[in-house]
Write a protein that holds these residues in place. Structure first.
Motif, PDB file in Angstrom:
ATOM      1  N   LEU A 180      28.316  43.048  40.145  1.00  0.00           N
ATOM      2  CA  LEU A 180      29.990  42.524  40.168  1.00  0.00           C
ATOM      3  C   LEU A 180      30.636  43.522  38.947  1.00  0.00           C
ATOM      4  N   VAL A 181      31.558  43.793  39.664  1.00  0.00           N
ATOM      5  CA  VAL A 181      33.188  45.120  39.070  1.00  0.00           C
ATOM      6  C   VAL A 181      33.944  44.057  38.296  1.00  0.00           C
ATOM      7  N   PHE A 182      34.414  44.297  36.997  1.00  0.00           N
ATOM      8  CA  PHE A 182      35.178  43.364  36.300  1.00  0.00           C
ATOM      9  C   PHE A 182      36.506  44.640  35.750  1.00  0.00           C
ATOM     10  N   ILE A 183      37.529  44.269  36.684  1.00  0.00           N
ATOM     11  CA  ILE A 183      38.545  44.702  36.517  1.00  0.00           C
ATOM     12  C   ILE A 183      39.809  43.875  35.611  1.00  0.00           C
ATOM     13  N   LEU A 230      33.841  35.912  36.517  1.00  0.00           N
ATOM     14  CA  LEU A 230      34.864  36.639  36.381  1.00  0.00           C
ATOM     15  C   LEU A 230      36.297  35.870  34.603  1.00  0.00           C
ATOM     16  N   LEU A 231      35.614  34.055  34.896  1.00  0.00           N
ATOM     17  CA  LEU A 231      36.418  33.210  33.879  1.00  0.00           C
ATOM     18  C   LEU A 231      35.434  32.840  32.570  1.00  0.00           C
ATOM     19  N   LYS A 232      33.660  33.569  33.178  1.00  0.00           N
ATOM     20  CA  LYS A 232      33.522  34.011  31.814  1.00  0.00           C
ATOM     21  C   LYS A 232      33.524  35.338  30.670  1.00  0.00           C
ATOM     22  N   PHE A 233      33.475  36.690  32.001  1.00  0.00           N
ATOM     23  CA  PHE A 233      33.859  37.539  31.030  1.00  0.00           C
ATOM     24  C   PHE A 233      35.000  38.088  30.469  1.00  0.00           C
ATOM     25  N   THR A 259      34.563  45.040  54.291  1.00  0.00           N
ATOM     26  CA  THR A 259      34.823  44.420  52.665  1.00  0.00           C
ATOM     27  C   THR A 259      33.336  42.817  53.152  1.00  0.00           C
ATOM     28  N   TYR A 260      32.583  42.902  51.341  1.00  0.00           N
ATOM     29  CA  TYR A 260      32.378  42.185  52.004  1.00  0.00           C
ATOM     30  C   TYR A 260      32.754  40.684  51.206  1.00  0.00           C
ATOM     31  N   ARG A 261      32.309  39.501  51.237  1.00  0.00           N
ATOM     32  CA  ARG A 261      32.738  38.284  51.192  1.00  0.00           C
ATOM     33  C   ARG A 261      33.026  38.143  49.204  1.00  0.00           C
ATOM     34  N   ILE A 262      33.500  37.241  49.131  1.00  0.00           N
ATOM     35  CA  ILE A 262      32.930  36.854  47.482  1.00  0.00           C
ATOM     36  C   ILE A 262      32.708  36.310  47.441  1.00  0.00           C
ATOM     37  N   ASN A 263      32.068  35.714  46.054  1.00  0.00           N
ATOM     38  CA  ASN A 263      30.908  34.538  46.286  1.00  0.00           C
ATOM     39  C   ASN A 263      31.321  33.658  45.030  1.00  0.00           C
ATOM     40  N   GLU A 264      30.693  32.644  45.068  1.00  0.00           N
ATOM     41  CA  GLU A 264      30.772  31.859  43.634  1.00  0.00           C
ATOM     42  C   GLU A 264      30.986  32.027  42.627  1.00  0.00           C
ATOM     43  N   ARG A 265      29.364  33.245  42.619  1.00  0.00           N
ATOM     44  CA  ARG A 265      29.309  33.044  40.891  1.00  0.00           C
ATOM     45  C   ARG A 265      30.105  34.467  40.708  1.00  0.00           C
ATOM     46  N   ILE A 319      42.267  33.138  31.146  1.00  0.00           N
ATOM     47  CA  ILE A 319      42.925  32.869  32.601  1.00  0.00           C
ATOM     48  C   ILE A 319      42.474  32.499  33.938  1.00  0.00           C
ATOM     49  N   GLU A 320      43.115  31.754  34.384  1.00  0.00           N
ATOM     50  CA  GLU A 320      42.979  30.655  35.788  1.00  0.00           C
ATOM     51  C   GLU A 320      42.743  31.818  37.222  1.00  0.00           C
ATOM     52  N   LEU A 321      41.815  31.114  37.981  1.00  0.00           N
ATOM     53  CA  LEU A 321      41.773  31.778  39.122  1.00  0.00           C
ATOM     54  C   LEU A 321      42.700  31.523  39.971  1.00  0.00           C
TER      55      LEU A 321
END
Length: 224
Positions: free
Chosen positions: A203-206, A112-115, A101-107, A121-123
């Motif tokens: 980015l894939v939002f699920i 995720l919060l914006k979408f 797997t890749y690393r997830i990044n700050e962007r 939601i909270e991370l």
């Protein structure tokens, strides 16, 4: 029992609980990734044997448009004919999967919060910087696909020049998943490479709906 020994036992107990929790969190994440993978592959896959759909006809306001002959109906018919031929084709489309797997990044976290802003939601605070090896046997997919590890093929751009006994359709992979606190929403990074200058990442939002994970959107962030 001495105070020092008691402290050591308590520390070992807490570390054991922490390790068990991390293992449980990782297994949950893997199960989500495996569940969403069929839809993910369908979302990012591009069959290079099929040319893009024909573009719309030229704007009638162009001064020289009268000199342009544009048979859109013929192009659409040819496109649909080729697509029907490929749907009947039983050739296995080999897709190479990046081994880990890749690393997830700050962007991705911010997006995720914006979408899902409407859901407030909270991370999730779980640290997910480490990658893990992907098990191909856990990844379900349509019968037309055959999966191989990326490491089984030549490195760098030489991968597209290999003389294979199979049809290499593309290369894909995915990152760790950043969830929200309730583990009902998430984001991951994925993409698809179909040639030396052919591919994209995004980015894939699920989201979990009725106990099943679905893809809400694939947001392209880079393309070539």
């Amino acid at each position: 029992m001495t105070t020092k020994l008691t402290f050591v036992i308590i520390l070992m107990f807490l570390l054991s609980i922490s390790c068990d929790k991390k293992h449980s969190e990782l297994e949950f994440e893997k199960s989500v990734a495996n569940e969403i993978f069929p839809a993910l592959l369908d979302s990012v896959f591009h069959d290079t044997r099929l040319a893009p759909p024909p573009p719309p006809p030229p704007n009638s306001e162009w001064s020289d448009s009268t000199a342009v002959k544009w048979d859109e109906s013929k192009m659409i018919a040819e496109y649909e004919k080729r697509r029907a031929e490929l749907e009947k084709d039983t050739t296995k489309l080999v897709v190479a999967i990046v081994d880990s797997t890749y690393r997830i990044n700050e962007r991705a976290k911010k997006e995720l919060l914006k979408f899902y802003d409407n859901y407030e939601i909270e991370l999730d605070t779980i640290n997910i910087t480490e990658s893990y090896k992907i098990n191909l046997t856990d990844l379900k997919h349509a019968d037309k696909f055959q999966l191989k590890y990326r490491s089984e093929l030549p490195a760098t751009s030489k991968v597209w020049k290999g003389d294979y006994d199979f049809y290499l359709s593309g290369i894909t992979g995915f990152s760790r998943i950043q969830f929200d606190r309730t583990k009902s929403y998430g984001v991951m990074i994925s993409g698809f490479g179909c040639g030396r200058l052919c591919g994209f990442s995004g980015l894939v939002f699920i989201r979990k709906v009725d106990e099943k994970w679905i893809i809400d959107k694939v947001m392209v962030t880079a393309i070539s």
